[in-house]
Design an enzyme around this catalytic site. Structure first.
Site, short mmCIF file in Angstrom:
data_model
loop_
_atom_site.label_atom_id
_atom_site.label_comp_id
_atom_site.label_asym_id
_atom_site.label_seq_id
_atom_site.Cartn_x
_atom_site.Cartn_y
_atom_site.Cartn_z
N TYR A 125 -12.05 5.07 -2.21
CA TYR A 125 -10.95 5.84 -1.82
C TYR A 125 -10.07 5.34 -3.06
O TYR A 125 -8.82 6.02 -3.30
CB TYR A 125 -10.29 5.64 -0.55
CG TYR A 125 -10.97 6.04 0.38
CD1 TYR A 125 -10.88 7.47 0.30
CD2 TYR A 125 -12.09 5.57 1.32
CE1 TYR A 125 -11.59 8.34 1.61
CE2 TYR A 125 -12.87 5.98 2.27
CZ TYR A 125 -12.85 7.50 2.49
OH TYR A 125 -13.20 8.29 3.28
N PHE A 417 -8.80 4.45 13.49
CA PHE A 417 -8.53 5.97 13.67
C PHE A 417 -9.05 6.77 12.61
O PHE A 417 -9.83 6.26 12.06
CB PHE A 417 -7.11 6.45 13.33
CG PHE A 417 -6.41 6.04 12.17
CD1 PHE A 417 -6.41 6.83 11.11
CD2 PHE A 417 -5.83 4.74 12.05
CE1 PHE A 417 -5.96 6.61 9.79
CE2 PHE A 417 -5.07 4.25 10.59
CZ PHE A 417 -5.24 5.25 9.67
#
Length: 417
Positions: A125, A417
């Protein structure tokens, strides 16, 4: 490439969900239709992307609205990214780059100041402008070496409060208020979406997750206000001498303040038959080790990056937090994606900050990834300068920025999450 990358339709959701499962190496179709129905009811499908090759879903991407606590206690709107997968048959074709660019552009258009994610793999990322912004540590505590007195009455450490074992229904009613108080004081905490507490109590849990009921313990202050909650499971382990050697595995411990936190840790460490405690993922400066007479009884078993951040609006994000000292800094933020770059003047103080575009010469030059890493205070400006990742253009600017961005406690995100 022959790939159709777009927002999915409701009828495509089960196939999209199966692609998510495959991406996380879960090939079973068990309970797929029922899980799809449960998840679809609480999902904004307009923020789900899929890549389709000849009608087959080969990549997935989801985002949803989230709030993040920043230093000083303010809550900012961010774009939470999750369910990112690309089938091994379709890697290295730019699929993720296209989905990420679409999502981040939409998030910036909506006015969200940053994006967040939990990175399964570290190298992915950074190329999209994300930087690790919080860390986590998990300890394993050998209670036989801790120095704690197993015969000490629990009341002696409760500050006039009390601890009760409660059930899932109590947790659903009371947990949200406790978490809200934690979020008001602990930077790095994210809000919990609708249905989080239901699933924590075993309601609406997908069959593939194999949920088993844990123990819940609730701390109430001397005035009777619920201020802390711990969730834990135990194993069943006896040695050859018929002595119990059970473990307590904590999945959640949240508290409105340090008194509740101390009391709940002391409770977990005092349960009969328990000789080992696994703490779950905590902040690296969690209180627990130093609550023990012998902190060496707490052995670090996990330490890693956790919440990653991607700045989308530099001026608004930097103006949202308080700072450790007064500082006026001109920052040249480099962002190859063109979302958050530019030169900005930050006037920071312990009471708040003002930040706006500027034309003066920069005191520091840094990539948007490194701004993300220092924003919550988990990474040091001076350390990144020493690594050559931040350029100090004015002598003393790194020390000034380091003192400003530094926080008294480490940021902590309790949630996946």
């Amino acid at each position: 490439m022959g790939l159709d990358i777009r927002v999915i339709t409701e009828t495509e959701f089960p196939a999209w969900l199966m692609a998510v499962r495959r991406g996380f190496l879960q090939s079973s179709t068990e309970g797929l239709e029922s899980e799809a129905a449960m998840r679809l009811a609480r999902t904004d499908i307009s923020r789900l992307q899929g890549a389709f090759d000849d009608g087959r879903c080969v990549a997935t991407f989801r985002s949803f609205a989230q709030e993040l606590t920043v230093p000083g206690g303010s809550r900012v709107a961010v774009d939470a990214v999750t369910a990112v997968t690309v089938a091994p048959t379709h890697r290295r074709r730019g699929v993720l780059s296209r989905m990420m660019a679409t999502d981040l552009a939409a998030a910036k258009e909506r006015g969200e100041v940053a994006a967040t994610l939990i990175a399964a793999e570290y190298p992915i990322y950074g190329r999209f402008g994300f930087g690790p912004a919080t860390s986590l540590t998990e300890w394993e505590v050998d209670l036989t070496r801790s120095g704690l007195n197993p015969h000490e009455p629990l009341d002696a450490v409760l500050d006039g409060g009390r601890i009760d074992l409660v059930d899932g229904e109590d947790v659903r009613k009371l947990g949200g208020a406790i978490h809200a108080r934690l979020a008001a004081r602990q930077h790095g905490v994210v809000d919990r979406p609708e249905g989080w507490w239901d699933r924590h109590a075993g309601i609406g849990v997908p069959p593939l997750d194999k949920w088993t009921e844990p123990f819940y313990a609730l701390y109430r202050s001397a005035s009777g206000v619920p201020e802390g909650l711990v969730t834990y499971r135990t194993d069943d382990n006896w040695d050859d001498r018929k002595q119990p050697r059970d473990s307590a595995i904590v999945s959640q411990l949240i508290a409105a303040g340090p008194a509740a936190e101390r009391a709940l840790w002391r409770f977990v460490c005092s349960i009969d038959w328990i000789t080992t405690v696994r703490t779950g993922y905590r902040a690296p400066d969690d209180l627990l080790p130093l609550l023990l007479p012998d902190p060496r009884a707490a052995r670090v078993v996990t330490h890693a990056d956790w919440l990653w951040l991607r700045v989308l609006d530099t001026a608004r994000l930097l103006a949202s937090r308080t700072y450790g000292q007064e500082a006026s800094l001109v920052l040249d933020v480099r962002d190859p994606a063109g979302l958050a770059g530019g030169v900005f003047r930050l006037d920071a103080s312990p009471e708040g900050a003002v930040c706006a575009p500027d034309t003066r010469s920069a005191d520091l030059t840094l990539d948007v990834r490194d701004l993300a890493s220092v924003f919550l205070g988990d990474e040091s400006v001076e350390r990144l300068v020493a690594l050559g990742r931040i350029e100090e253009n004015r002598p003393g600017a790194a020390a000034l920025a380091g003192g400003a961005f530094r926080t008294a406690r480490r940021p902590w995100c309790p949630d996946m999450f």
